[in-house]
Design a protein around this motif. Structure first.
Motif, PDB file in Angstrom:
ATOM      1  N   GLU A  13      48.516   6.869  31.508  1.00 24.73           N
ATOM      2  CA  GLU A  13      47.777   8.054  31.959  1.00 24.73           C
ATOM      3  C   GLU A  13      46.352   8.117  31.415  1.00 24.73           C
ATOM      4  O   GLU A  13      45.429   8.472  32.134  1.00 24.73           O
ATOM      5  N   ASN A  14      46.191   7.783  30.125  1.00 26.29           N
ATOM      6  CA  ASN A  14      44.846   7.889  29.546  1.00 26.29           C
ATOM      7  C   ASN A  14      43.879   6.888  30.167  1.00 26.29           C
ATOM      8  O   ASN A  14      42.709   7.195  30.369  1.00 26.29           O
ATOM      9  N   ILE A  15      44.361   5.714  30.524  1.00 31.58           N
ATOM     10  CA  ILE A  15      43.503   4.705  31.158  1.00 31.58           C
ATOM     11  C   ILE A  15      43.141   5.149  32.572  1.00 31.58           C
ATOM     12  O   ILE A  15      41.982   5.054  32.988  1.00 31.58           O
ATOM     13  N   ALA A  16      44.106   5.648  33.317  1.00 31.71           N
ATOM     14  CA  ALA A  16      43.847   6.123  34.678  1.00 31.71           C
ATOM     15  C   ALA A  16      42.838   7.274  34.656  1.00 31.71           C
ATOM     16  O   ALA A  16      41.906   7.313  35.461  1.00 31.71           O
ATOM     17  N   ALA A  17      43.016   8.217  33.722  1.00 30.25           N
ATOM     18  CA  ALA A  17      42.086   9.350  33.618  1.00 30.25           C
ATOM     19  C   ALA A  17      40.692   8.875  33.230  1.00 30.25           C
ATOM     20  O   ALA A  17      39.686   9.379  33.745  1.00 30.25           O
ATOM     21  N   THR A  18      40.618   7.901  32.345  1.00 29.11           N
ATOM     22  CA  THR A  18      39.317   7.361  31.937  1.00 29.11           C
ATOM     23  C   THR A  18      38.619   6.677  33.108  1.00 29.11           C
ATOM     24  O   THR A  18      37.408   6.816  33.279  1.00 29.11           O
ATOM     25  N   SER A  38      51.301  12.249  37.995  1.00 29.56           N
ATOM     26  CA  SER A  38      50.728  12.671  36.725  1.00 29.56           C
ATOM     27  C   SER A  38      49.733  13.821  36.888  1.00 29.56           C
ATOM     28  O   SER A  38      48.663  13.661  37.480  1.00 29.56           O
ATOM     29  N   ARG A  39      50.055  14.987  36.337  1.00 29.34           N
ATOM     30  CA  ARG A  39      49.153  16.135  36.368  1.00 29.34           C
ATOM     31  C   ARG A  39      47.904  15.850  35.531  1.00 29.34           C
ATOM     32  O   ARG A  39      46.821  16.321  35.837  1.00 29.34           O
ATOM     33  N   PHE A  43      44.300  16.119  37.173  1.00 30.15           N
ATOM     34  CA  PHE A  43      43.321  17.060  36.637  1.00 30.15           C
ATOM     35  C   PHE A  43      41.985  16.364  36.382  1.00 30.15           C
ATOM     36  O   PHE A  43      40.930  16.857  36.778  1.00 30.15           O
ATOM     37  N   HIS A  44      42.034  15.208  35.727  1.00 29.12           N
ATOM     38  CA  HIS A  44      40.792  14.501  35.413  1.00 29.12           C
ATOM     39  C   HIS A  44      40.121  13.957  36.681  1.00 29.12           C
ATOM     40  O   HIS A  44      38.888  13.922  36.759  1.00 29.12           O
ATOM     41  N   ALA A  45      40.902  13.579  37.676  1.00 27.90           N
ATOM     42  CA  ALA A  45      40.324  13.126  38.939  1.00 27.90           C
ATOM     43  C   ALA A  45      39.602  14.288  39.631  1.00 27.90           C
ATOM     44  O   ALA A  45      38.469  14.133  40.099  1.00 27.90           O
ATOM     45  N   LEU A  46      40.249  15.445  39.676  1.00 27.89           N
ATOM     46  CA  LEU A  46      39.614  16.623  40.279  1.00 27.89           C
ATOM     47  C   LEU A  46      38.357  17.031  39.523  1.00 27.89           C
ATOM     48  O   LEU A  46      37.323  17.323  40.125  1.00 27.89           O
ATOM     49  N   GLN A  47      38.456  17.048  38.204  1.00 29.37           N
ATOM     50  CA  GLN A  47      37.305  17.443  37.398  1.00 29.37           C
ATOM     51  C   GLN A  47      36.149  16.457  37.583  1.00 29.37           C
ATOM     52  O   GLN A  47      34.988  16.856  37.655  1.00 29.37           O
ATOM     53  N   SER A  90      37.157  11.498  25.574  1.00 25.33           N
ATOM     54  CA  SER A  90      38.234  12.479  25.438  1.00 25.33           C
ATOM     55  C   SER A  90      39.424  12.107  26.315  1.00 25.33           C
ATOM     56  O   SER A  90      40.579  12.240  25.894  1.00 25.33           O
ATOM     57  N   SER A  91      39.168  11.626  27.532  1.00 27.37           N
ATOM     58  CA  SER A  91      40.289  11.225  28.388  1.00 27.37           C
ATOM     59  C   SER A  91      40.970   9.968  27.852  1.00 27.37           C
ATOM     60  O   SER A  91      42.189   9.831  27.947  1.00 27.37           O
ATOM     61  N   LEU A  92      40.210   9.075  27.264  1.00 25.08           N
ATOM     62  CA  LEU A  92      40.790   7.872  26.675  1.00 25.08           C
ATOM     63  C   LEU A  92      41.730   8.226  25.518  1.00 25.08           C
ATOM     64  O   LEU A  92      42.738   7.567  25.294  1.00 25.08           O
ATOM     65  N   GLN A  93      41.401   9.304  24.802  1.00 24.85           N
ATOM     66  CA  GLN A  93      42.243   9.772  23.706  1.00 24.85           C
ATOM     67  C   GLN A  93      43.413  10.638  24.191  1.00 24.85           C
ATOM     68  O   GLN A  93      44.225  11.082  23.389  1.00 24.85           O
ATOM     69  N   GLY A  94      43.476  10.895  25.483  1.00 20.78           N
ATOM     70  CA  GLY A  94      44.576  11.679  26.036  1.00 20.78           C
ATOM     71  C   GLY A  94      44.364  13.181  25.945  1.00 20.78           C
ATOM     72  O   GLY A  94      45.319  13.946  26.026  1.00 20.78           O
ATOM     73  N   LYS A  95      43.122  13.617  25.808  1.00 22.64           N
ATOM     74  CA  LYS A  95      42.828  15.046  25.683  1.00 22.64           C
ATOM     75  C   LYS A  95      42.564  15.674  27.051  1.00 22.64           C
ATOM     76  O   LYS A  95      42.000  15.051  27.925  1.00 22.64           O
ATOM     77  N   TRP A  96      42.938  16.928  27.176  1.00 20.94           N
ATOM     78  CA  TRP A  96      42.686  17.711  28.380  1.00 20.94           C
ATOM     79  C   TRP A  96      41.377  18.472  28.185  1.00 20.94           C
ATOM     80  O   TRP A  96      41.367  19.704  28.137  1.00 20.94           O
ATOM     81  N   LEU A  97      40.264  17.796  28.064  1.00 24.20           N
ATOM     82  CA  LEU A  97      38.977  18.460  27.876  1.00 24.20           C
ATOM     83  C   LEU A  97      38.577  19.121  29.188  1.00 24.20           C
ATOM     84  O   LEU A  97      38.414  18.469  30.208  1.00 24.20           O
ATOM     85  N   LYS A  98      38.439  20.441  29.130  1.00 27.35           N
ATOM     86  CA  LYS A  98      38.132  21.217  30.320  1.00 27.35           C
ATOM     87  C   LYS A  98      36.684  21.670  30.268  1.00 27.35           C
ATOM     88  O   LYS A  98      36.278  22.360  29.337  1.00 27.35           O
ATOM     89  N   LEU A  99      35.897  21.265  31.263  1.00 31.62           N
ATOM     90  CA  LEU A  99      34.510  21.709  31.345  1.00 31.62           C
ATOM     91  C   LEU A  99      34.474  23.188  31.739  1.00 31.62           C
ATOM     92  O   LEU A  99      35.357  23.651  32.467  1.00 31.62           O
ATOM     93  N   PRO A 100      33.457  23.921  31.282  1.00 32.53           N
ATOM     94  CA  PRO A 100      33.346  25.321  31.709  1.00 32.53           C
ATOM     95  C   PRO A 100      33.208  25.393  33.233  1.00 32.53           C
ATOM     96  O   PRO A 100      32.547  24.567  33.843  1.00 32.53           O
TER      97      PRO A 100
END
Length: 113
Positions: A13-18, A38-39, A43-47, A90-100
């Motif tokens: 998941e972290n690689i795909a999000a990155t 994978s949610r 999420f990271h794709a949408l963001q 942050s995505s590589l570390q598996g974090k759900w960092l949400k932009l404002p």
């Protein structure tokens, strides 16, 4: 063994999000089309699509502003590179960092997928 679950693409998941951020707008579109489970990745794709789409629009609009448009475009470029690097790590570390704003919008859209 990776501590991350595999997405439906077969990648952790972290690689795909990155990859959603590494290839910015296009990577997000690709993973929106490919990912089924994978949610986290969705999420990271949408963001990625929303954030980098907004940046592209802002760059185009800054081109129409006389005199200070190039300054705005330059500052926007610096901000974009910083945002890109932060989102990558942050995505590589598996974090759900949400932009404002954009992260909230991505989260709302995720509920409808």
């Amino acid at each position: 063994m990776s501590p991350f679950f595999k997405s439906s693409t077969g990648l952790p998941e972290n690689i795909a999000a990155t990859l959603c951020y590494l290839f910015a707008f296009i990577g997000g579109i690709v993973f929106l089309a490919l990912e089924k489970r994978s949610r986290f990745v969705l999420f990271h794709a949408l963001q990625s699509v929303l954030a980098f789409g907004a940046v592209m629009i802002a760059h185009v609009l800054s081109g129409f502003i006389p005199l200070i448009g190039p300054l705005i475009a330059g500052l926007l470029s610096i901000l974009t590179v910083v945002m890109w690097v932060v989102l990558l790590f942050s995505s590589l570390q598996g974090k759900w960092l949400k932009l404002p704003w954009i992260g909230d919008l991505a989260e709302k859209q995720l509920r409808h997928l």
